[in-house]
Scaffold this motif. Sequence first.
Motif, PDB file in Angstrom:
ATOM      1  N   GLY A  66       0.832  -1.199   0.000  1.00  0.00           N
ATOM      2  CA  GLY A  66       0.000   0.000   0.000  1.00  0.00           C
ATOM      3  C   GLY A  66       0.863   1.243   0.000  1.00  0.00           C
ATOM      4  O   GLY A  66       1.954   1.252   0.569  1.00  0.00           O
ATOM      5  N   TYR A  67       0.394   2.271  -0.678  1.00  0.00           N
ATOM      6  CA  TYR A  67       1.133   3.544  -0.685  1.00  0.00           C
ATOM      7  C   TYR A  67       0.150   4.693  -0.828  1.00  0.00           C
ATOM      8  O   TYR A  67      -0.977   4.516  -1.315  1.00  0.00           O
ATOM      9  N   PHE A  68       0.548   5.866  -0.395  1.00  0.00           N
ATOM     10  CA  PHE A  68      -0.210   7.082  -0.646  1.00  0.00           C
ATOM     11  C   PHE A  68       0.761   8.248  -0.783  1.00  0.00           C
ATOM     12  O   PHE A  68       1.843   8.254  -0.193  1.00  0.00           O
ATOM     13  N   ILE A  69       0.360   9.216  -1.595  1.00  0.00           N
ATOM     14  CA  ILE A  69       1.216  10.344  -1.962  1.00  0.00           C
ATOM     15  C   ILE A  69       0.489  11.638  -1.638  1.00  0.00           C
ATOM     16  O   ILE A  69      -0.696  11.803  -1.987  1.00  0.00           O
ATOM     17  N   TYR A  70       1.181  12.528  -0.977  1.00  0.00           N
ATOM     18  CA  TYR A  70       0.656  13.844  -0.628  1.00  0.00           C
ATOM     19  C   TYR A  70       1.309  14.914  -1.496  1.00  0.00           C
ATOM     20  O   TYR A  70       2.502  14.854  -1.783  1.00  0.00           O
ATOM     21  N   LEU A  71       0.517  15.889  -1.903  1.00  0.00           N
ATOM     22  CA  LEU A  71       1.020  17.135  -2.466  1.00  0.00           C
ATOM     23  C   LEU A  71       0.803  18.203  -1.411  1.00  0.00           C
ATOM     24  O   LEU A  71      -0.293  18.747  -1.264  1.00  0.00           O
ATOM     25  N   GLY A  72       1.849  18.465  -0.649  1.00  0.00           N
ATOM     26  CA  GLY A  72       1.690  19.330   0.507  1.00  0.00           C
ATOM     27  C   GLY A  72       0.883  18.608   1.570  1.00  0.00           C
ATOM     28  O   GLY A  72       1.257  17.543   2.061  1.00  0.00           O
ATOM     29  N   ASP A  73      -0.273  19.198   1.949  1.00  0.00           N
ATOM     30  CA  ASP A  73      -1.160  18.589   2.931  1.00  0.00           C
ATOM     31  C   ASP A  73      -2.326  17.836   2.282  1.00  0.00           C
ATOM     32  O   ASP A  73      -3.198  17.334   2.994  1.00  0.00           O
ATOM     33  N   LEU A 111      -3.947  14.835  -0.042  1.00  0.00           N
ATOM     34  CA  LEU A 111      -3.743  13.483  -0.556  1.00  0.00           C
ATOM     35  C   LEU A 111      -4.200  13.424  -2.004  1.00  0.00           C
ATOM     36  O   LEU A 111      -5.344  13.765  -2.327  1.00  0.00           O
ATOM     37  N   ILE A 112      -3.323  12.997  -2.915  1.00  0.00           N
ATOM     38  CA  ILE A 112      -3.641  13.000  -4.338  1.00  0.00           C
ATOM     39  C   ILE A 112      -3.611  11.605  -4.964  1.00  0.00           C
ATOM     40  O   ILE A 112      -4.159  11.411  -6.050  1.00  0.00           O
ATOM     41  N   SER A 113      -2.984  10.612  -4.328  1.00  0.00           N
ATOM     42  CA  SER A 113      -2.908   9.288  -4.924  1.00  0.00           C
ATOM     43  C   SER A 113      -2.703   8.247  -3.832  1.00  0.00           C
ATOM     44  O   SER A 113      -1.974   8.494  -2.869  1.00  0.00           O
ATOM     45  N   TRP A 114      -3.337   7.075  -4.015  1.00  0.00           N
ATOM     46  CA  TRP A 114      -3.161   5.982  -3.074  1.00  0.00           C
ATOM     47  C   TRP A 114      -3.538   4.680  -3.766  1.00  0.00           C
ATOM     48  O   TRP A 114      -4.243   4.664  -4.782  1.00  0.00           O
ATOM     49  N   LYS A 115      -3.053   3.584  -3.220  1.00  0.00           N
ATOM     50  CA  LYS A 115      -3.321   2.284  -3.831  1.00  0.00           C
ATOM     51  C   LYS A 115      -3.014   1.172  -2.845  1.00  0.00           C
ATOM     52  O   LYS A 115      -2.113   1.291  -2.018  1.00  0.00           O
ATOM     53  N   SER A 116      -3.759   0.087  -2.974  1.00  0.00           N
ATOM     54  CA  SER A 116      -3.520  -1.137  -2.214  1.00  0.00           C
ATOM     55  C   SER A 116      -3.576  -2.283  -3.208  1.00  0.00           C
ATOM     56  O   SER A 116      -4.601  -2.497  -3.861  1.00  0.00           O
ATOM     57  N   LYS A 117      -2.471  -3.026  -3.345  1.00  0.00           N
ATOM     58  CA  LYS A 117      -2.392  -4.046  -4.388  1.00  0.00           C
ATOM     59  C   LYS A 117      -1.542  -5.219  -3.915  1.00  0.00           C
ATOM     60  O   LYS A 117      -0.531  -5.036  -3.247  1.00  0.00           O
ATOM     61  N   LYS A 118      -1.972  -6.412  -4.320  1.00  0.00           N
ATOM     62  CA  LYS A 118      -1.201  -7.610  -4.022  1.00  0.00           C
ATOM     63  C   LYS A 118       0.017  -7.677  -4.945  1.00  0.00           C
ATOM     64  O   LYS A 118      -0.074  -7.409  -6.145  1.00  0.00           O
ATOM     65  N   GLN A 119       1.170  -8.026  -4.377  1.00  0.00           N
ATOM     66  CA  GLN A 119       2.385  -8.108  -5.181  1.00  0.00           C
ATOM     67  C   GLN A 119       2.330  -9.293  -6.134  1.00  0.00           C
ATOM     68  O   GLN A 119       1.646 -10.282  -5.898  1.00  0.00           O
TER      69      GLN A 119
END
Length: 319
Positions: free
Chosen positions: A250-257, A259-267
């Motif tokens: 899982g990951y998530f990306i912030y632009l400043g404060d 949240l603009i992108s996130w994902k949860s995926k099986k490898q």
Amino acid sequence: MTPPPGLYLPSPQHVCKLQRSLYGLRQASRQWYAKLSTFLLSNNYYIPAADHSLFLKYNNDKLTVILVYVDDLILTSDDREEINTITASLHHHFKIKNLGHLTYFLGLEITRNSSGLHLSQRKYTLDLLHEIGMLDFAPVATPMTHTSRLSPDQGSPLDADATSQYRRLLGRLIYLTNTQLDIAFVVHNFSQFIYAPTNHHQQAVSRLLRYLRGTPGEGLYFSHTSPLHLCGFSDSDWVTCTTTRKSVTGYFIYLGDSLISWKSKKQLTICTKHIEIDCHLVREKLNSGLPKLLPCKLLTYSPRPLLSHSSLLSNPSWA
């Protein structure tokens, strides 16, 4: 097209040739997009490779964005003159109707205040709960119990009607993850059993719906004063999937404060060591083209000696 009833033709082999595309025909949406895109491209807009329904235009340091969904357009820009110009041109060619500030679009509710924007799917969530008949159920605090481990062998298989309802419900929950990232992992977990769901999986989805009953207005907030710097976080578990023995990233990306992108995926691969999990994540992102490796010049580094508290006192120039 096939001649409509009541139209006289000299021969039954004749057909009608369309001079213009009629609304409702299969080729109508294609012809509309071709006409609209030709007009926007002639006005110095371009289509990015990632999304063909998005049109961008740069004018010096100004950016104008047009998002197209069938015959609905969203227009935003930091150039007021360009907004007025393109709106007048669109109205001249297509007779558009300006609905003002964006407040509702495809289930997304947009609320503005003096400090920022809030995106949510409150009406979409309440309509979903009302359709399922769970609007009066008591809410729960979490979408899934932390000890829950779903597998294909749990419970008894659902019948055809219940399976179809389960699949439709999962599809609507996937769309709900556009604004509610707190259910992204849970919905991803439920989607693994969409081909053969059981009553145990159905009960787990019911708990998620009870969680949504308590948080229908949760969403994303974008501040006007947020600094423009990117910050990302990622993590992976250790072979959580009991069926495939694969890890979930899982990951998530912030632009400043914001949240603009996130994902949860099986490898994609099975890790034999815990340290390999993050390595597989980096490899998958490199293969997808998300980050790019750039050549860099190696610099020599001379580490400074570690100093004790007494040496700092005797050498104040180090402090």
